[in-house]
Design a protein around this motif. Structure first.
Motif, PDB file in Angstrom:
ATOM      1  N   GLU A  53     -17.111 -31.970  13.348  1.00  0.00           N
ATOM      2  CA  GLU A  53     -17.536 -30.724  13.986  1.00  0.00           C
ATOM      3  C   GLU A  53     -18.188 -29.795  12.954  1.00  0.00           C
ATOM      4  O   GLU A  53     -19.238 -29.202  13.212  1.00  0.00           O
ATOM      5  CB  GLU A  53     -16.328 -30.046  14.631  1.00  0.00           C
ATOM      6  CG  GLU A  53     -16.726 -29.018  15.647  1.00  0.00           C
ATOM      7  CD  GLU A  53     -15.534 -28.394  16.345  1.00  0.00           C
ATOM      8  OE1 GLU A  53     -14.861 -29.113  17.093  1.00  0.00           O
ATOM      9  OE2 GLU A  53     -15.286 -27.203  16.109  1.00  0.00           O
TER      10      GLU A  53
ATOM     11  N   LEU B  69     -16.726 -24.923  15.509  1.00  0.00           N
ATOM     12  CA  LEU B  69     -18.162 -24.873  15.791  1.00  0.00           C
ATOM     13  C   LEU B  69     -18.472 -24.039  17.034  1.00  0.00           C
ATOM     14  O   LEU B  69     -19.441 -23.286  17.056  1.00  0.00           O
ATOM     15  CB  LEU B  69     -18.683 -26.310  15.955  1.00  0.00           C
ATOM     16  CG  LEU B  69     -20.157 -26.482  16.294  1.00  0.00           C
ATOM     17  CD1 LEU B  69     -21.050 -25.799  15.267  1.00  0.00           C
ATOM     18  CD2 LEU B  69     -20.516 -27.966  16.389  1.00  0.00           C
TER      19      LEU B  69
ATOM     20  N   ARG C 236     -22.664 -16.145  16.657  1.00  0.00           N
ATOM     21  CA  ARG C 236     -24.063 -15.902  16.315  1.00  0.00           C
ATOM     22  C   ARG C 236     -24.872 -15.502  17.555  1.00  0.00           C
ATOM     23  O   ARG C 236     -25.749 -14.657  17.500  1.00  0.00           O
ATOM     24  CB  ARG C 236     -24.670 -17.137  15.632  1.00  0.00           C
ATOM     25  CG  ARG C 236     -24.161 -17.234  14.197  1.00  0.00           C
ATOM     26  CD  ARG C 236     -24.990 -18.164  13.383  1.00  0.00           C
ATOM     27  NE  ARG C 236     -24.548 -19.527  13.540  1.00  0.00           N
ATOM     28  CZ  ARG C 236     -25.288 -20.589  13.269  1.00  0.00           C
ATOM     29  NH1 ARG C 236     -26.514 -20.433  12.839  1.00  0.00           N
ATOM     30  NH2 ARG C 236     -24.815 -21.797  13.413  1.00  0.00           N
TER      31      ARG C 236
ATOM     32  N   MET D  16     -21.563 -31.082  12.157  1.00  0.00           N
ATOM     33  CA  MET D  16     -22.526 -30.744  13.220  1.00  0.00           C
ATOM     34  C   MET D  16     -23.001 -29.300  13.052  1.00  0.00           C
ATOM     35  O   MET D  16     -24.176 -28.994  13.251  1.00  0.00           O
ATOM     36  CB  MET D  16     -21.882 -30.920  14.599  1.00  0.00           C
ATOM     37  CG  MET D  16     -21.695 -32.369  14.998  1.00  0.00           C
ATOM     38  SD  MET D  16     -20.805 -32.526  16.557  1.00  0.00           S
ATOM     39  CE  MET D  16     -22.069 -32.077  17.733  1.00  0.00           C
ATOM     40  N   GLY D  17     -22.061 -28.435  12.677  1.00  0.00           N
ATOM     41  CA  GLY D  17     -22.406 -27.038  12.431  1.00  0.00           C
ATOM     42  C   GLY D  17     -23.406 -26.896  11.301  1.00  0.00           C
ATOM     43  O   GLY D  17     -24.371 -26.135  11.385  1.00  0.00           O
TER      44      GLY D  17
ATOM     45  N   LEU E 119     -26.762 -28.110  12.439  1.00  0.00           N
ATOM     46  CA  LEU E 119     -27.327 -27.097  13.341  1.00  0.00           C
ATOM     47  C   LEU E 119     -27.951 -25.951  12.541  1.00  0.00           C
ATOM     48  O   LEU E 119     -29.067 -25.496  12.828  1.00  0.00           O
ATOM     49  CB  LEU E 119     -26.201 -26.571  14.232  1.00  0.00           C
ATOM     50  CG  LEU E 119     -26.584 -25.764  15.451  1.00  0.00           C
ATOM     51  CD1 LEU E 119     -27.345 -26.638  16.429  1.00  0.00           C
ATOM     52  CD2 LEU E 119     -25.334 -25.216  16.137  1.00  0.00           C
TER      53      LEU E 119
END
Lengths: 265, 284
Positions: free
Chosen positions: B210, A12, A19, B213-214, B217
């Protein structure tokens, strides 16, 4: 052309960093160079030599390259790439340092998932990579629009280094720039004060900024504890300051901020 | 979306009803206001009936005010028996969205869960007293128990305030579309920012969290919602939530494989509601 080295893993933090780096590149005309380091597990480390070792390393590189390419595809990175992703085998920090020293990158970028513990951030900046790095570093803690930049200063920040570092990277990129002088104060409420509270510091900083063709939108002094000040800075897409050299309220503030951080030498 | 608002006659229920009305008008949800009457009864309690009617006003447009999808008009006063210990008020059915007014007598927890299940509610909103006074006389832990046992998301409303950030804790990989949409609506309603907090054990985040969460998001980024992410150790969650609560709305994604489920047993959810001293959102 400016080039930034962006560290990527399939996680992540890297997704956010890529980005954000893409947005920065499109804003500034910068190109990005992805880099990934495969760190061999010591237990499975090949004890062979010659072609045995080379084949083993090539296997690691191929696996790493697939990982990076998968990430670049998933994140739909839409900016200029400086070259094919660099995939190396070895100690991550040493390899990145070596890459930074061998080529003239303008900036190092990596993602970092902010935690509630400031010690994690201290450990990051205290690592060999950040201690020895001679380039500015962009620590991307969150993915936020890059429309407003804060130059965070105080008596320990050398504006003759911070301002040129920022103006070199951003040149005439269309971002709003604010200038803030941070003063620590325990207890009470956070207070915005007149610029005169910083003596002639902010006048000097503004003059350096003007010399580079930039103008600060707001020039202010803020007083409070790091925890209080964090909430006042949430609207910034980037907070730029210099690497803190020792534990201090500014260091703690940088650790607590959820914003992406540009740290200049 | 279907919202169930569980109420009694206490002031916190009026706060919950107003919060529900703001959310409902924004989302054009179908709403049921359910008055809870303890014990057995053969008729609806007059005071409770009057309170439910007052709460209804929060949803209706004024005579000269802006139009409401729930109609404009007077409070309903006639209650008809629909089943043993259950009554419903006659309301205007010509409105664009449904607003039902019900009163049920019986065990409050069972009644709320049963009504939510029967209606296929997506979201239950329930008030709780301020500070360490959760209210609901005779059933002191009711809001926490509803939050724990309901199959849908639950908002425990403790106060009316400006919310700067919706802080949502996540430690597992099951995140329903409905929960994402509820957060979306709350963030929009309060014009707040969103903070997604990953809960880590000593060895870090659980596998897949994780990545989840990505995904979350990206979901919000695509909708133009500013979402921040941060990691917190699961053992520090309660303290972190309490610290953030005064200016924020704290939310927890409760999953079967959640640390939170272990950490926040019935008593712990209740403790969290008390510790934060403000509204808490339990997401399913």
């Amino acid at each position: 052309m400016m080039i930034s080295l962006v560290y990527v893993d399939e996680n992540l933090a890297s997704s956010i960093a890529l980005r954000y780096a893409g947005a920065l590149a499109n804003l500034t005309g910068m190109a990005i160079q992805p880099i990934h380091v495969e760190e061999p597990d010591h237990k499975s480390h090949s004890s062979g030599s010659g072609w045995v070792r080379r084949s083993w390393e090539q296997g690691l590189v191929a696996a790493g390259r697939q990982e990076v390419e998968r990430l670049l595809r998933t994140e739909k990175v839409d900016c200029r790439l400086a070259g094919v992703p660099r995939v190396l085998v070895g100690d991550r920090q040493a390899e990145i340092l070596d890459e930074l020293q061998r080529f003239s990158y303008d900036l190092y970028i990596e993602g970092y998932l902010n935690t509630a513990s400031v010690n994690d951030f201290y450990a990051l900046l205290g690592s060999q990579l950040y201690r020895k790095m001679d380039r500015p570093a962009l620590v991307v803690k969150n993915l936020v629009p890059l429309d407003k930049v804060l130059l965070l200063t105080n008596e320990s920040v050398d504006c003759t280094r911070l301002v040129p570092c920022f103006t070199h990277l951003f040149q005439d990129a269309p971002v709003i720039v604010d200038l803030l002088y941070y003063k620590f104060r325990e207890g009470g409420t956070v207070r915005l004060e007149d610029r005169a509270e910083a003596g002639t510091y902010l006048d000097n900083a503004e003059a350096i900024l003007a010399k580079a063709g930039r103008r600060a939108d707001k020039v202010q002094v803020i007083q409070g504890s790091p925890e209080q000040v964090v909430d006042h800075l949430r609207s910034y897409g980037l907070v730029a300051s210099t690497f803190p050299s020792r534990k201090s309220p500014r260091y703690e503030l940088l650790a607590m901020l959820p914003n992406p951080l540009l740290l200049c030498r | 979306m279907k919202i169930l608002v569980a109420v009694d006659e206490q002031p916190y229920s009026a706060v919950a009803a107003r919060e529900a009305a703001r959310l409902a008008v924004n989302t054009w949800a179908d709403v049921t206001i359910l008055g809870i009457q303890s014990g057995n009864a053969t008729a609806p309690d007059r005071n409770l009936g009057a309170a439910v009617c007052r709460y209804q006003q929060a949803f209706l447009g004024g005579k000269d005010g802006p139009a409401s999808p729930y109609g404009n008009g007077e409070c309903a006063t006639t209650w008809s028996r629909t089943a043993a210990g259950a009554w419903e008020a006659a309301v205007d059915h010509q409105t664009r969205k449904s607003l039902r007014l019900c009163i049920r007598a019986g065990d409050p927890l069972e009644t709320i869960l049963d009504q939510g299940h029967a209606e296929g509610s997506d979201f239950i909103i329930i008030g709780a007293g301020p500070g360490n006074e959760p209210g609901w006389t005779g059933t002191i832990e009711l809001p926490a128990r509803v939050a724990n046992l309901a199959s849908c998301s639950v908002l425990v409303v403790k106060e009316e305030k400006k919310v700067n950030t919706v802080v949502c804790f996540l430690d597992h990989t099951h995140v329903s579309q409905e929960s994402l949409e509820i957060i979306n609506q709350l963030v929009t309603l309060h014009q707040a920012e969103l903070k997604i907090v990953g809960l880590a054990a000593a060895k870090g985040l659980k596998e897949g969290v994780e990545a989840k969460m990505g995904e979350v998001l990206k979901y919000y980024a695509a909708r133009g919602i500013k979402a921040w992410i941060t990691l917190v150790e699961a053992t520090e969650m309660e303290e972190f939530a309490a610290r953030k609560a005064p200016k924020n709305l704290v939310g927890l994604w409760l999953g079967k494989k959640s640390f939170i489920t272990k950490l926040f047993s019935k008593d712990r959810v209740s403790q969290l509601i008390h510790a934060t001293g403000s509204s808490v959102l339990i997401l399913k």
